[in-house]
Write an enzyme that holds these catalytic residues in place. Structure first.
Site, PDB file in Angstrom:
ATOM      1  N   HIS A  25      -2.974  13.343 -10.239  1.00  0.00           N
ATOM      2  CA  HIS A  25      -2.760  14.688  -9.697  1.00  0.00           C
ATOM      3  C   HIS A  25      -1.277  15.035  -9.524  1.00  0.00           C
ATOM      4  O   HIS A  25      -0.799  15.373  -8.445  1.00  0.00           O
ATOM      5  CB  HIS A  25      -3.564  14.957  -8.418  1.00  0.00           C
ATOM      6  CG  HIS A  25      -3.494  13.920  -7.333  1.00  0.00           C
ATOM      7  ND1 HIS A  25      -2.342  13.634  -6.650  1.00  0.00           N
ATOM      8  CD2 HIS A  25      -4.458  13.142  -6.792  1.00  0.00           C
ATOM      9  CE1 HIS A  25      -2.594  12.720  -5.734  1.00  0.00           C
ATOM     10  NE2 HIS A  25      -3.860  12.401  -5.804  1.00  0.00           N
ATOM     11  N   HIS A  79     -11.806   5.833   3.289  1.00  0.00           N
ATOM     12  CA  HIS A  79     -11.201   7.118   2.914  1.00  0.00           C
ATOM     13  C   HIS A  79     -12.097   7.750   1.856  1.00  0.00           C
ATOM     14  O   HIS A  79     -12.531   7.079   0.921  1.00  0.00           O
ATOM     15  CB  HIS A  79      -9.796   6.838   2.374  1.00  0.00           C
ATOM     16  CG  HIS A  79      -9.036   8.017   1.874  1.00  0.00           C
ATOM     17  ND1 HIS A  79      -9.228   9.303   2.317  1.00  0.00           N
ATOM     18  CD2 HIS A  79      -8.034   8.103   0.951  1.00  0.00           C
ATOM     19  CE1 HIS A  79      -8.382  10.113   1.699  1.00  0.00           C
ATOM     20  NE2 HIS A  79      -7.663   9.415   0.852  1.00  0.00           N
ATOM     21  N   GLU A  81     -11.497  10.293  -0.331  1.00  0.00           N
ATOM     22  CA  GLU A  81     -10.940  10.837  -1.567  1.00  0.00           C
ATOM     23  C   GLU A  81     -11.642  10.185  -2.767  1.00  0.00           C
ATOM     24  O   GLU A  81     -11.937   8.990  -2.742  1.00  0.00           O
ATOM     25  CB  GLU A  81      -9.429  10.588  -1.611  1.00  0.00           C
ATOM     26  CG  GLU A  81      -8.704  11.449  -2.608  1.00  0.00           C
ATOM     27  CD  GLU A  81      -7.198  11.421  -2.454  1.00  0.00           C
ATOM     28  OE1 GLU A  81      -6.523  12.155  -3.192  1.00  0.00           O
ATOM     29  OE2 GLU A  81      -6.688  10.654  -1.610  1.00  0.00           O
ATOM     30  N   ASP A  83     -11.055   8.894  -5.594  1.00  0.00           N
ATOM     31  CA  ASP A  83     -10.648   7.643  -6.244  1.00  0.00           C
ATOM     32  C   ASP A  83     -11.106   6.431  -5.453  1.00  0.00           C
ATOM     33  O   ASP A  83     -11.092   5.314  -5.959  1.00  0.00           O
ATOM     34  CB  ASP A  83      -9.129   7.609  -6.486  1.00  0.00           C
ATOM     35  CG  ASP A  83      -8.317   7.908  -5.240  1.00  0.00           C
ATOM     36  OD1 ASP A  83      -8.770   8.693  -4.394  1.00  0.00           O
ATOM     37  OD2 ASP A  83      -7.202   7.365  -5.103  1.00  0.00           O
ATOM     38  N   HIS A 145      -3.692   9.238   4.321  1.00  0.00           N
ATOM     39  CA  HIS A 145      -3.047  10.543   4.309  1.00  0.00           C
ATOM     40  C   HIS A 145      -4.074  11.683   4.394  1.00  0.00           C
ATOM     41  O   HIS A 145      -3.745  12.844   4.094  1.00  0.00           O
ATOM     42  CB  HIS A 145      -2.193  10.688   3.041  1.00  0.00           C
ATOM     43  CG  HIS A 145      -2.987  10.601   1.763  1.00  0.00           C
ATOM     44  ND1 HIS A 145      -2.966  11.609   0.814  1.00  0.00           N
ATOM     45  CD2 HIS A 145      -3.864   9.681   1.302  1.00  0.00           C
ATOM     46  CE1 HIS A 145      -3.734  11.273  -0.196  1.00  0.00           C
ATOM     47  NE2 HIS A 145      -4.306  10.129   0.071  1.00  0.00           N
ATOM     48  N   ASP A 164      -4.998   3.447   1.358  1.00  0.00           N
ATOM     49  CA  ASP A 164      -3.823   3.957   0.663  1.00  0.00           C
ATOM     50  C   ASP A 164      -2.514   3.384   1.193  1.00  0.00           C
ATOM     51  O   ASP A 164      -1.513   3.359   0.468  1.00  0.00           O
ATOM     52  CB  ASP A 164      -3.782   5.485   0.746  1.00  0.00           C
ATOM     53  CG  ASP A 164      -4.669   6.143  -0.304  1.00  0.00           C
ATOM     54  OD1 ASP A 164      -4.784   5.581  -1.407  1.00  0.00           O
ATOM     55  OD2 ASP A 164      -5.247   7.211  -0.041  1.00  0.00           O
ATOM     56  N   TYR A 192       5.140   5.174  -4.598  1.00  0.00           N
ATOM     57  CA  TYR A 192       3.866   5.588  -4.022  1.00  0.00           C
ATOM     58  C   TYR A 192       4.083   6.216  -2.649  1.00  0.00           C
ATOM     59  O   TYR A 192       3.566   7.296  -2.341  1.00  0.00           O
ATOM     60  CB  TYR A 192       2.923   4.392  -3.921  1.00  0.00           C
ATOM     61  CG  TYR A 192       1.530   4.757  -3.485  1.00  0.00           C
ATOM     62  CD1 TYR A 192       0.549   5.050  -4.416  1.00  0.00           C
ATOM     63  CD2 TYR A 192       1.201   4.833  -2.138  1.00  0.00           C
ATOM     64  CE1 TYR A 192      -0.739   5.406  -4.016  1.00  0.00           C
ATOM     65  CE2 TYR A 192      -0.065   5.202  -1.728  1.00  0.00           C
ATOM     66  CZ  TYR A 192      -1.030   5.478  -2.669  1.00  0.00           C
ATOM     67  OH  TYR A 192      -2.298   5.847  -2.262  1.00  0.00           O
ATOM     68  N   HIS A 223      -4.963   0.498  -3.945  1.00  0.00           N
ATOM     69  CA  HIS A 223      -4.258   0.675  -5.212  1.00  0.00           C
ATOM     70  C   HIS A 223      -3.251  -0.454  -5.363  1.00  0.00           C
ATOM     71  O   HIS A 223      -2.518  -0.771  -4.418  1.00  0.00           O
ATOM     72  CB  HIS A 223      -3.494   2.006  -5.267  1.00  0.00           C
ATOM     73  CG  HIS A 223      -4.340   3.231  -5.275  1.00  0.00           C
ATOM     74  ND1 HIS A 223      -5.264   3.494  -6.274  1.00  0.00           N
ATOM     75  CD2 HIS A 223      -4.406   4.286  -4.425  1.00  0.00           C
ATOM     76  CE1 HIS A 223      -5.854   4.660  -6.022  1.00  0.00           C
ATOM     77  NE2 HIS A 223      -5.354   5.155  -4.912  1.00  0.00           N
TER      78      HIS A 223
END
Length: 398
Positions: A25, A79, A81, A83, A145, A164, A192, A223
């Site tokens: 993104h 989280h 999100e 991904d 985040h 994250d 990152y 990640h």
């Protein structure tokens, strides 16, 4: 048969490595992206996070090599999100009896995003889940985040599943920091942080207070690499970045139409360099915004330069200014410069963008008509000198 990686006693890596992704993104990812997921096999079986939807079958295959997915008791969703949760619908088809463990905000997000109700178990700070040999402690980290974000600490093996936080976009066949080059890992961790977590620096400092007292044997983000040998290094880096500590460094971000603004930028750079301050020139039309964010992370000063176009800055510089506004870099000095012809407008927009980013103007802006003559080039050099000295002075105060 897929490669099976046991990262600790009864803890397996079951994530996916997206070697070819180059845009996350808007964040350029030349080293690809990983979606880390971890399976804990104890008296109770837990899956910590999952993977992006296209890799659902790979996740299930990896899990199936270790246990029948139907035996999973808890799906920890740190989280929501996509991904990190994109495989949740397919996973829950195979493990319908599993409880989905997440924050109250996460519960609302799952329902809205996937349109499904699961057997939710909402948790808050201080809640503990006994799974046998190990215990899971939940550490909400709101706005690191997303509002739902949390980390999970496994007492026993002493692993922090940090989602994250402490992550990097970095593909490798080796899972640990000490199996890879530390400078590369720290570089990708900084990039990152700069692009994902920079706006939340004050919250990062608070989060570090929550985890610094934990007896950490590993930090396993969602990640990139798992930290086990250089935990102190990554914690120290996050403390530095979250506190807004800067170096004597200036980043000049600019774009030019017919070369006049570039001529100014190069002369300003020489002026900054003459003060002994490190300085970097980045033409935004040939530079990724995410690389600019990394350069800005520990810079004490940011200069934005643009030709005037349609009563404003060039579109590329308008985008750069907007990106910085979203990142809200801490404790930075700034300034604007550029060239214009029959009409201006870039100055006001760049100055407003710096102010909206929370960057303090160190000097009056320097904008010149058409192209700089010899005297004006000297003015550019002196502008750079003055800005370099301001950055040095601010760094000494810090």
């Amino acid at each position: 048969m897929l490669n099976q990686i046991e990262i600790a006693r009864g803890v397996y890596y079951v994530g996916a490595v997206d070697w070819n992704l180059r845009d996350f993104h808007g964040y350029n990812t030349p080293r690809g992206v990983t979606y880390n997921s971890y399976l804990i096999v104890d008296e109770k079986i837990c899956l910590i996070d999952n993977v992006k939807a296209p890799y659902s079958e790979e996740l299930l295959e990896r899990v199936s090599q270790i246990v029948d997915p139907a035996k999973i008791d808890y799906v920890i969703t740190n989280h929501v999100e996509p991904d990190h949760s994109g495989s949740l619908p397919k996973l829950m088809e195979r493990a319908p009896q599993a409880k989905v463990v997440l924050t109250n905000q996460g519960r609302d997000e799952v329902i809205k995003y996937y349109g499904k109700e699961y057997d939710f178990m909402t948790v808050k700070q201080g809640d503990v889940l006994d799974i046998g040999r190990n215990k899971l402690h939940f550490v909400p980290l709101p706005m690191l985040h997303w509002p739902d974000s949390m980390a999970t600490f496994m007492e026993g093996e002493n692993i922090l599943f940090s989602n994250d936080a402490f992550g990097q976009h970095f593909c490798t066949s080796k899972r640990f920091d000490d199996e890879n080059e530390l400078p590369v890992a720290l570089y990708e961790a900084a990039k990152y942080y700069a692009n994902i977590l920079m706006p939340f620096g004050k919250l990062v400092v608070r989060a570090l207070d929550k985890v610094s007292s934990l007896p950490l044997s590993m930090i396993a983000p969602s990640h990139g690499l798992i930290w086990r040998s250089h935990i102190k290094d990554i914690l120290a880096a996050y403390k530095r970045w979250g506190s807004g500590e800067n170096r004597e460094r200036v980043v000049i971000v600019y774009d030019t139409m017919w070369g006049s603004t570039e001529q100014m930028a190069r002369r300003i750079l020489d002026g900054v360099a003459s003060t002994g301050v490190e300085v970097r020139l980045m033409r935004i039309s040939t530079t990724e915004l995410s690389d600019v964010a990394l350069a800005v992370l520990e810079a004490g000063g940011i200069l934005l330069g643009s030709s005037a176009h349609n009563s404003g800055p060039l579109a590329t510089m308008a985008a750069a200014s907007s990106y910085l506004q979203g990142l809200k870099p801490q404790n930075k000095l700034g300034g604007a410069f550029g060239a214009f012809g029959w009409n201006g407008g870039a100055q006001e927009r760049l100055e407003a963008g710096l102010a909206a980013s929370g960057i303090t103007a160190a000097l009056p802006s320097l904008f010149l008509k058409w192209t700089a003559d010899k005297a004006e080039l000297q003015q550019c050099f002196e502008f750079g000198q003055q800005f370099g000295e301001k950055v040095k002075e601010a760094n000494r105060k810090d």
